[in-house]
Design a protein around this motif. Structure first.
Motif, mmCIF file in Angstrom:
data_model
loop_
_atom_site.group_PDB
_atom_site.id
_atom_site.type_symbol
_atom_site.label_atom_id
_atom_site.label_comp_id
_atom_site.label_asym_id
_atom_site.label_seq_id
_atom_site.Cartn_x
_atom_site.Cartn_y
_atom_site.Cartn_z
ATOM 1 N N CYS A 1 0.842 -1.191 0.000
ATOM 2 C CA CYS A 1 0.000 0.000 0.000
ATOM 3 C C CYS A 1 0.881 1.246 0.000
ATOM 4 C CB CYS A 1 -0.931 0.009 1.214
ATOM 5 S SG CYS A 1 -0.100 0.202 2.805
ATOM 6 N N VAL A 2 0.240 2.394 -0.074
ATOM 7 C CA VAL A 2 0.928 3.677 0.070
ATOM 8 C C VAL A 2 0.735 4.112 1.517
ATOM 9 C CG1 VAL A 2 0.972 6.104 -0.644
ATOM 10 C CG2 VAL A 2 0.531 4.316 -2.344
ATOM 11 N N VAL A 3 1.828 4.467 2.172
ATOM 12 C CA VAL A 3 1.768 4.879 3.574
ATOM 13 C C VAL A 3 2.073 6.372 3.657
ATOM 14 C CG1 VAL A 3 2.630 4.443 5.901
ATOM 15 C CG2 VAL A 3 2.569 2.581 4.240
ATOM 16 N N GLY A 4 1.267 7.091 4.438
ATOM 17 C CA GLY A 4 1.457 8.521 4.636
ATOM 18 C C GLY A 4 1.893 8.809 6.057
ATOM 19 N N TYR A 5 2.969 9.575 6.182
ATOM 20 C CA TYR A 5 3.526 9.931 7.479
ATOM 21 C C TYR A 5 3.559 11.442 7.648
ATOM 22 C CZ TYR A 5 5.521 5.200 7.715
ATOM 23 O OH TYR A 5 5.700 3.843 7.758
ATOM 24 N N PRO A 6 3.108 11.958 8.796
ATOM 25 C CA PRO A 6 3.387 13.363 9.099
ATOM 26 C C PRO A 6 4.905 13.549 9.133
ATOM 27 C CG PRO A 6 1.778 12.452 10.636
ATOM 28 C CD PRO A 6 2.341 11.303 9.850
ATOM 29 N N ARG B 1 -6.586 17.917 -0.695
ATOM 30 C CA ARG B 1 -6.200 16.739 -1.471
ATOM 31 C C ARG B 1 -4.687 16.584 -1.488
ATOM 32 N NH1 ARG B 1 -9.178 18.637 -6.874
ATOM 33 N NH2 ARG B 1 -7.655 20.248 -6.410
ATOM 34 N N ILE B 2 -4.249 15.344 -1.697
ATOM 35 C CA ILE B 2 -2.836 15.060 -1.944
ATOM 36 C C ILE B 2 -2.741 14.350 -3.283
ATOM 37 C CG2 ILE B 2 -2.052 15.007 0.450
ATOM 38 C CD1 ILE B 2 -2.315 11.937 0.380
ATOM 39 N N LEU B 3 -1.633 14.563 -3.958
ATOM 40 C CA LEU B 3 -1.388 13.915 -5.240
ATOM 41 C C LEU B 3 -0.551 12.666 -5.008
ATOM 42 C CD1 LEU B 3 -1.520 13.920 -8.343
ATOM 43 C CD2 LEU B 3 0.578 15.282 -8.318
ATOM 44 N N ILE B 4 -1.084 11.519 -5.408
ATOM 45 C CA ILE B 4 -0.359 10.262 -5.285
ATOM 46 C C ILE B 4 0.405 10.065 -6.597
ATOM 47 C CG2 ILE B 4 -0.512 7.793 -4.772
ATOM 48 C CD1 ILE B 4 -1.823 9.635 -2.612
ATOM 49 N N PRO B 5 1.751 10.053 -6.551
ATOM 50 C CA PRO B 5 2.524 9.919 -7.792
ATOM 51 C C PRO B 5 2.223 8.596 -8.507
ATOM 52 C CG PRO B 5 3.945 10.553 -5.962
ATOM 53 C CD PRO B 5 2.603 10.205 -5.381
ATOM 54 N N PRO B 6 2.374 8.582 -9.830
ATOM 55 C CA PRO B 6 2.063 7.373 -10.602
ATOM 56 C C PRO B 6 2.799 6.123 -10.114
ATOM 57 C CG PRO B 6 2.364 9.228 -12.085
ATOM 58 C CD PRO B 6 2.734 9.704 -10.709
ATOM 59 N N TYR B 7 4.075 6.236 -9.740
ATOM 60 C CA TYR B 7 4.802 5.031 -9.332
ATOM 61 C C TYR B 7 4.242 4.440 -8.043
ATOM 62 C CZ TYR B 7 7.574 7.539 -5.782
ATOM 63 O OH TYR B 7 7.976 8.260 -4.691
ATOM 64 N N LEU B 8 3.719 5.275 -7.134
ATOM 65 C CA LEU B 8 3.101 4.748 -5.917
ATOM 66 C C LEU B 8 1.721 4.163 -6.217
ATOM 67 C CD1 LEU B 8 4.110 7.373 -3.191
ATOM 68 C CD2 LEU B 8 4.953 5.026 -3.462
ATOM 69 N N ARG B 9 0.974 4.791 -7.116
ATOM 70 C CA ARG B 9 -0.319 4.232 -7.523
ATOM 71 C C ARG B 9 -0.121 2.869 -8.168
ATOM 72 N NH1 ARG B 9 -1.313 9.594 -9.794
ATOM 73 N NH2 ARG B 9 -1.393 8.658 -11.871
ATOM 74 N N SER B 10 0.913 2.750 -8.972
ATOM 75 C CA SER B 10 1.208 1.477 -9.621
ATOM 76 C C SER B 10 1.615 0.421 -8.593
ATOM 77 C CB SER B 10 2.325 1.666 -10.655
ATOM 78 O OG SER B 10 2.696 0.438 -11.219
ATOM 79 N N TYR B 11 2.496 0.782 -7.670
ATOM 80 C CA TYR B 11 2.959 -0.154 -6.643
ATOM 81 C C TYR B 11 1.781 -0.733 -5.856
ATOM 82 C CZ TYR B 11 4.647 -1.790 -2.147
ATOM 83 O OH TYR B 11 4.865 -2.554 -1.028
ATOM 84 N N ALA B 12 0.857 0.122 -5.429
ATOM 85 C CA ALA B 12 -0.269 -0.300 -4.590
ATOM 86 C C ALA B 12 -1.489 -0.718 -5.409
ATOM 87 C CB ALA B 12 -0.639 0.821 -3.621
ATOM 88 N N LYS B 13 -1.344 -0.722 -6.729
ATOM 89 C CA LYS B 13 -2.444 -1.096 -7.635
ATOM 90 C C LYS B 13 -3.682 -0.236 -7.398
ATOM 91 C CE LYS B 13 -0.849 -5.872 -7.999
ATOM 92 N NZ LYS B 13 0.265 -5.900 -7.069
ATOM 93 N N LEU B 14 -3.440 1.052 -7.185
ATOM 94 C CA LEU B 14 -4.544 1.977 -6.926
ATOM 95 C C LEU B 14 -5.167 2.427 -8.229
ATOM 96 C CD1 LEU B 14 -2.909 4.236 -4.189
ATOM 97 C CD2 LEU B 14 -4.425 2.264 -3.862
ATOM 98 N N ASP B 15 -6.469 2.319 -8.279
ATOM 99 C CA ASP B 15 -7.206 2.812 -9.422
ATOM 100 C C ASP B 15 -8.162 3.870 -8.888
ATOM 101 O OD1 ASP B 15 -8.047 3.047 -12.033
ATOM 102 O OD2 ASP B 15 -9.267 1.239 -12.029
ATOM 103 N N LYS B 16 -9.421 3.678 -9.039
ATOM 104 C CA LYS B 16 -10.369 4.668 -8.541
ATOM 105 C C LYS B 16 -10.812 4.363 -7.112
ATOM 106 C CE LYS B 16 -14.723 6.893 -9.471
ATOM 107 N NZ LYS B 16 -15.966 6.921 -10.185
#
Length: 151
Positions: free
Chosen positions: A43-48, A90-105
């Motif tokens: 997944c994509v992990v977000g950290y403060p 909103r935050i922008l999820i870069p394409p390489y992270l979307r690809s890694y986590a298989k994020l679509d809609k």
């Protein structure tokens, strides 16, 4: 602390709207709205930023002869990107992270204490089912290793 989970949609540009309570948590630690995203555990992990800085410091003085530690450092740090909340939250999820986590809609945003995770909805649901099925055995194993959870 980040808690709970909610279904979210990525827009066509890869932007994700954070819920108000997550935005407040980010802004409390970084008034500019900065946070760090990286790849981990599918997944994509977000950290403060303060939490991310703690993670980076933990790699100082590592045993560079241990290939496992080098690989972990390379994976986490090289996958990291700083993002900033926009005016709409909103935050922008870069394409390489979307690809890694298989994020679509269809995504799930899960609060996990000092961080949050962004999952593909189907993957998140499958992981939750797996956890439910093995919960008792996993808790017994953890207890045997000294872990104590009081519910």
């Amino acid at each position: 602390m980040f808690r709970g989970h909610s279904e979210r949609n990525l827009d066509p540009k890869g932007r994700l709207m954070l819920p108000p309570e997550f935005r407040e948590e980010v802004l409390a630690s970084s008034p500019e709205g900065k946070l760090m995203l990286t790849n981990f555990d599918g997944c994509v992990v977000g950290y403060p930023m303060p939490e991310w800085e703690r993670i980076e410091k933990s790699f100082q003085g590592i045993n560079v002869l241990d290939k496992r530690i080098r690989n972990l450092q390379r994976f986490l740090i090289s996958g990291a990107v700083e993002v900033v909340l926009d005016k709409q939250g909103r935050i922008l999820i870069p394409p390489y992270l979307r690809s890694y986590a298989k994020l679509d809609k269809d995504c799930v945003l899960a609060g996990v204490a000092t961080k949050f995770e962004l999952w593909d909805k189907e993957t998140f649901e499958a992981r939750r089912r797996e956890t439910e099925e093995t919960f008792d055995a996993d808790m017994a194993d953890l207890a045997a290793s000294g872990f104590e959870l009081r519910l």
